[in-house]
Write a protein that holds these residues in place. Sequence first.
Motif, PDB file in Angstrom:
ATOM      1  N   ARG A  26      22.323  28.458 -28.356  1.00 53.64           N
ATOM      2  CA  ARG A  26      22.632  26.752 -27.710  1.00 53.64           C
ATOM      3  C   ARG A  26      22.204  26.857 -25.916  1.00 53.64           C
ATOM      4  O   ARG A  26      22.617  25.708 -25.482  1.00 53.64           O
ATOM      5  CB  ARG A  26      23.575  26.263 -27.903  1.00 53.64           C
ATOM      6  CG  ARG A  26      24.029  24.899 -29.131  1.00 53.64           C
ATOM      7  CD  ARG A  26      25.099  24.588 -28.863  1.00 53.64           C
ATOM      8  NE  ARG A  26      25.534  23.020 -29.036  1.00 53.64           N
ATOM      9  CZ  ARG A  26      25.662  22.270 -28.976  1.00 53.64           C
ATOM     10  NH1 ARG A  26      24.491  21.898 -29.429  1.00 53.64           N
ATOM     11  NH2 ARG A  26      26.254  21.607 -27.836  1.00 53.64           N
ATOM     12  N   HIS A  40      21.477  16.971 -17.079  1.00 53.76           N
ATOM     13  CA  HIS A  40      20.409  16.716 -18.156  1.00 53.76           C
ATOM     14  C   HIS A  40      21.316  15.422 -19.043  1.00 53.76           C
ATOM     15  O   HIS A  40      20.359  15.043 -19.841  1.00 53.76           O
ATOM     16  CB  HIS A  40      19.685  17.674 -18.179  1.00 53.76           C
ATOM     17  CG  HIS A  40      20.492  18.745 -19.034  1.00 53.76           C
ATOM     18  ND1 HIS A  40      20.760  19.458 -18.244  1.00 53.76           N
ATOM     19  CD2 HIS A  40      20.946  18.911 -20.216  1.00 53.76           C
ATOM     20  CE1 HIS A  40      21.083  20.548 -18.902  1.00 53.76           C
ATOM     21  NE2 HIS A  40      21.286  20.425 -20.407  1.00 53.76           N
ATOM     22  N   LEU A  41      22.386  15.521 -19.484  1.00 55.86           N
ATOM     23  CA  LEU A  41      22.724  15.167 -20.437  1.00 55.86           C
ATOM     24  C   LEU A  41      23.575  14.117 -20.003  1.00 55.86           C
ATOM     25  O   LEU A  41      24.001  13.788 -18.302  1.00 55.86           O
ATOM     26  CB  LEU A  41      24.217  16.109 -20.919  1.00 55.86           C
ATOM     27  CG  LEU A  41      23.303  17.044 -21.675  1.00 55.86           C
ATOM     28  CD1 LEU A  41      24.826  18.984 -22.029  1.00 55.86           C
ATOM     29  CD2 LEU A  41      22.270  16.916 -22.385  1.00 55.86           C
ATOM     30  N   LYS A  65      20.181  24.149 -24.308  1.00 54.96           N
ATOM     31  CA  LYS A  65      20.336  22.912 -23.850  1.00 54.96           C
ATOM     32  C   LYS A  65      21.036  22.695 -22.773  1.00 54.96           C
ATOM     33  O   LYS A  65      21.256  22.481 -22.502  1.00 54.96           O
ATOM     34  CB  LYS A  65      22.049  22.612 -25.033  1.00 54.96           C
ATOM     35  CG  LYS A  65      22.530  22.467 -26.352  1.00 54.96           C
ATOM     36  CD  LYS A  65      21.788  20.950 -26.911  1.00 54.96           C
ATOM     37  CE  LYS A  65      21.329  20.763 -27.925  1.00 54.96           C
ATOM     38  NZ  LYS A  65      20.923  19.205 -28.232  1.00 54.96           N
ATOM     39  N   ILE A  66      21.374  24.362 -21.557  1.00 61.28           N
ATOM     40  CA  ILE A  66      21.320  23.957 -20.922  1.00 61.28           C
ATOM     41  C   ILE A  66      20.634  25.031 -20.147  1.00 61.28           C
ATOM     42  O   ILE A  66      19.597  24.668 -18.764  1.00 61.28           O
ATOM     43  CB  ILE A  66      22.225  25.137 -20.206  1.00 61.28           C
ATOM     44  CG1 ILE A  66      24.187  24.461 -21.192  1.00 61.28           C
ATOM     45  CG2 ILE A  66      23.015  25.179 -18.834  1.00 61.28           C
ATOM     46  CD1 ILE A  66      24.909  25.245 -20.937  1.00 61.28           C
ATOM     47  N   PHE A 101      29.352  18.037 -25.716  1.00 63.93           N
ATOM     48  CA  PHE A 101      29.181  18.797 -26.476  1.00 63.93           C
ATOM     49  C   PHE A 101      30.115  20.739 -26.514  1.00 63.93           C
ATOM     50  O   PHE A 101      29.817  21.172 -27.354  1.00 63.93           O
ATOM     51  CB  PHE A 101      28.888  19.503 -24.691  1.00 63.93           C
ATOM     52  CG  PHE A 101      27.905  20.831 -24.384  1.00 63.93           C
ATOM     53  CD1 PHE A 101      26.710  20.439 -24.538  1.00 63.93           C
ATOM     54  CD2 PHE A 101      28.872  22.283 -23.992  1.00 63.93           C
ATOM     55  CE1 PHE A 101      25.657  21.972 -24.443  1.00 63.93           C
ATOM     56  CE2 PHE A 101      28.039  23.400 -24.257  1.00 63.93           C
ATOM     57  CZ  PHE A 101      26.546  23.105 -24.108  1.00 63.93           C
ATOM     58  N   ASN A 112      29.660  22.422 -30.188  1.00 61.03           N
ATOM     59  CA  ASN A 112      29.978  24.016 -30.236  1.00 61.03           C
ATOM     60  C   ASN A 112      31.072  24.459 -31.326  1.00 61.03           C
ATOM     61  O   ASN A 112      30.126  25.741 -32.686  1.00 61.03           O
ATOM     62  CB  ASN A 112      30.688  24.385 -28.735  1.00 61.03           C
ATOM     63  CG  ASN A 112      29.835  24.996 -27.820  1.00 61.03           C
ATOM     64  OD1 ASN A 112      28.523  24.581 -28.361  1.00 61.03           O
ATOM     65  ND2 ASN A 112      29.449  24.644 -26.863  1.00 61.03           N
ATOM     66  N   PRO A 138      16.636  22.484 -20.294  1.00 62.41           N
ATOM     67  CA  PRO A 138      16.515  21.314 -19.787  1.00 62.41           C
ATOM     68  C   PRO A 138      16.691  21.774 -18.125  1.00 62.41           C
ATOM     69  O   PRO A 138      16.115  21.013 -17.090  1.00 62.41           O
ATOM     70  CB  PRO A 138      17.772  20.776 -20.292  1.00 62.41           C
ATOM     71  CG  PRO A 138      17.798  21.600 -21.111  1.00 62.41           C
ATOM     72  CD  PRO A 138      17.814  22.560 -21.688  1.00 62.41           C
ATOM     73  N   TYR A 161      26.456  19.193 -16.840  1.00 57.83           N
ATOM     74  CA  TYR A 161      25.622  18.833 -17.489  1.00 57.83           C
ATOM     75  C   TYR A 161      24.596  18.326 -16.843  1.00 57.83           C
ATOM     76  O   TYR A 161      24.664  17.021 -17.010  1.00 57.83           O
ATOM     77  CB  TYR A 161      25.372  19.009 -18.813  1.00 57.83           C
ATOM     78  CG  TYR A 161      25.976  20.843 -19.177  1.00 57.83           C
ATOM     79  CD1 TYR A 161      25.996  22.168 -18.842  1.00 57.83           C
ATOM     80  CD2 TYR A 161      26.749  20.205 -20.366  1.00 57.83           C
ATOM     81  CE1 TYR A 161      26.911  22.849 -18.789  1.00 57.83           C
ATOM     82  CE2 TYR A 161      27.533  21.657 -20.596  1.00 57.83           C
ATOM     83  CZ  TYR A 161      27.585  22.573 -19.926  1.00 57.83           C
ATOM     84  OH  TYR A 161      28.835  23.563 -20.418  1.00 57.83           O
TER      85      TYR A 161
END
Lengths: 365, 455
Positions: A262, B92-93, A266-267, B101, B105, A270, B90
């Motif tokens: 992830r 981009h989120l 996700k990090i 987030f 997880n 992106p 983050y």
Amino acid sequence: MVEEKVMTSEATVSSDKFAGAIALDGTKTIEVQEDKKEKLGFFARKKKEKKKEASQMLEWKKDWWKALLCLAPCLIILGIFTFYPIIKTFIVSFFPSYNYLRDTFGSFGFDSYVKVLTDDVFWRAMFNTVIMVVVSVPLSILIALLITVLLNSIKKLQGVYQVIFFLPYVTNGMAFGLVFSTIFSPMDYGLVNTIINALGGSSVAWTGTAEMIPYWAGIVVITIYAIWNGLAFKILVFLGGLQAIDKQYYQAAQVDATPKGRVFTKITVPLLSPMILYITITSLMGAFKSYSSVVALFGEDMGNAQDETFITAVGYIYKYFNQVTTSSRGATLLSQASAAALILFVFILIITFVQMWANKKKVHY
Amino acid sequence: MEVKLVNLTKVFSKKEGDVVAVDHINIDIPSGKLVGLLGPSGCGKSTTLYMIAGLHRPTEGQIFFGENEVSKYPPEKRGIGLVFQNYALYPHLTVEQNITFPLENQKMKKAEAKAKAYEYAKIVGIEGLLNRKPGQLSGGQQQRVAIARALVKQPDVLLLDEPLSNLDARLRLQTREEIKRIQRETGVTTIFVTHDQEEAMSISDEIVVMNFGVVHQIGIPQEVYNEPVDMFVAKFLGTPPINIFDGIFDGRSTRLYGQTMKLAYDRSKLLESGKTFKGLIPETMKITENGPYEVIVDKVENFTEEIKAEVNTEVAVEEGKEEVVVEEKTPITEDIKKMKLYFHRNGHEEIYSANFPCNDSIKVGDTIHLSFKTEVNVGVRPENIVVDPKGPISVYVDQVEYIGRDKTMIFKFGKEETKTFKAIIPSDLDVHVGDTININFKRFFIFDKEGVRLI
């Protein structure tokens, strides 16, 4: 033709001198800029100049002719060797009976386009090219990304590994080809064939005489070559991007118990997306233009002399262009080659636009 | 969750040598409290926080969360929420995705995670911004998102690294109250790091003052302010900072820059503490009958000291017909009988020694009285200085700054002095630059030269 060339270079030199003289005549700021210019490359220099001029719009109005003079050497070279051929190609493609030697155009028409689009060889070339694009581009980006992340997570001997992966970038193409031909030798002693034999299979004719190479084997070799060839540069760009990412994102992810996969999807991906977009577009274009790799692997006929098994789009263009002087139908072939070039251009243009549009939502700057 | 740090030490190994960032610190943080780690930059407070978070591995010592020792656990197993100094959202989120987030997880269902994110967004007051990206938020809003993200997984301990340093002054005031409110509402044990004493004092239930990796004082902010254990703590807390005067304590009263200050303090406490022996000025030591220090003699050593000196003598010299007086230097040596006394104070273990002129009447076991002077530092907070015509200290007014509610008087001891001090006085008090006025101290601290508090 020769005379023209000499004249061009003379014009370039004289205008360069002129530009220098202007700079000396000019204000202090221009002089300072001259010093800076020394450090930059030729084209970057021009770009910088443009930027500077743009930022001084008021002065620009007064001194536009000075700017033009400064830009002149660049513009002249670009004009003769880039803009003029592009425009001429465009025009020639619409004149099927254009004569290369006499520079006569004949009548306007779409015959060249019809001929290209109805040519089986052209479609084979497009098919081969698209396969190379669709297979090698995503695969090479994915592999480069994975290697980069691994490379970045290694603590010991990181420098050594970096050097190993960057070596292909500075290696001579010939040496590269020799190593490749040994690995994919059609004989039993080739590295890949040795492995296949050891596993109980029979040798495959990866390279060598075109008639012997199975189509899939050729595509595999081209794809692997393309991936390998572009890997070093991609890793270089990704590693730069990766090291610019703030470590705190990863610490935050660690505190939040984020699984490794992830963290990557996700990090890392992106946050690397601007680099990935850049690499995707450049390698897409590169893949569409693939020609030299095919020639290097399968010879000038790009496969079997009769059906050119592994011909690519650019290969197709060159094939007809080469026949201009040797074939009796020379003139019409140049128009056909031009038409094919324009079709390829439009193709790349559309795909790039689609890509930019699709990435607009995904890429985070 | 109670957090306990036992002998926690962090040493960073560098090429130039080891750097001890945190040196055997012991801190108990009670459950559900807001505790501020306070100190100047480089004091080891952030390192301590990162060790609690698990991002730094302690060189020595243990960290307990409740009964569990967590020192060996990786950060994700400690059940902490961490808010970074630059928030580390983050980019981009969206805000919502950022908050959900940590929940994703934990494989929480999407709808549930969203509901939870909304709940915590509401607590921090950003429920209207859930669809924005961090780049579209102000610093204060970003910080709330970071707090929500840290809180949403319901950590046992919330850690904040310099939470207010990226905000402008007005927002800082607002946000620190907000942090206090959020902490009270959620009841989570919170540890935050700051270099801003005002920030730490205003919202912490307890503050830990650190410097050079060592804990100086732990306590309720007002207590630490009122009763600093040493000069570092006294100097670090309060704006404008505390005034430190050089003084000399002679066993009876304290003199400041040549002025005797008869101040109402319990002198016996100062004498008893014995700490005055540390900063004593040897030349001033005398045996006198009414000296303030009562000591018992342990041992007497007699010895003679040879003192070499030059004496100027005038000699008449005949020069031609005239007589001229010429100065001549004559070296002389003199043996002085001296004694070295070893003594201790009644009821104390430590044995001191000093040289005195010989006195045969003193024997082992005798009780004698000593007097000597000790260099001290007198710390007075600006608000504890009052203008008092009968005050013991007279000072020269150098400058007056008007703030509104009150004013700051900058003064020095004498017009020619360069060292200035600050006092906060009521704005209606008539004080002019150039005046010489008398002042008195409402409250003050006396520290020895090493900064240890005496009274």
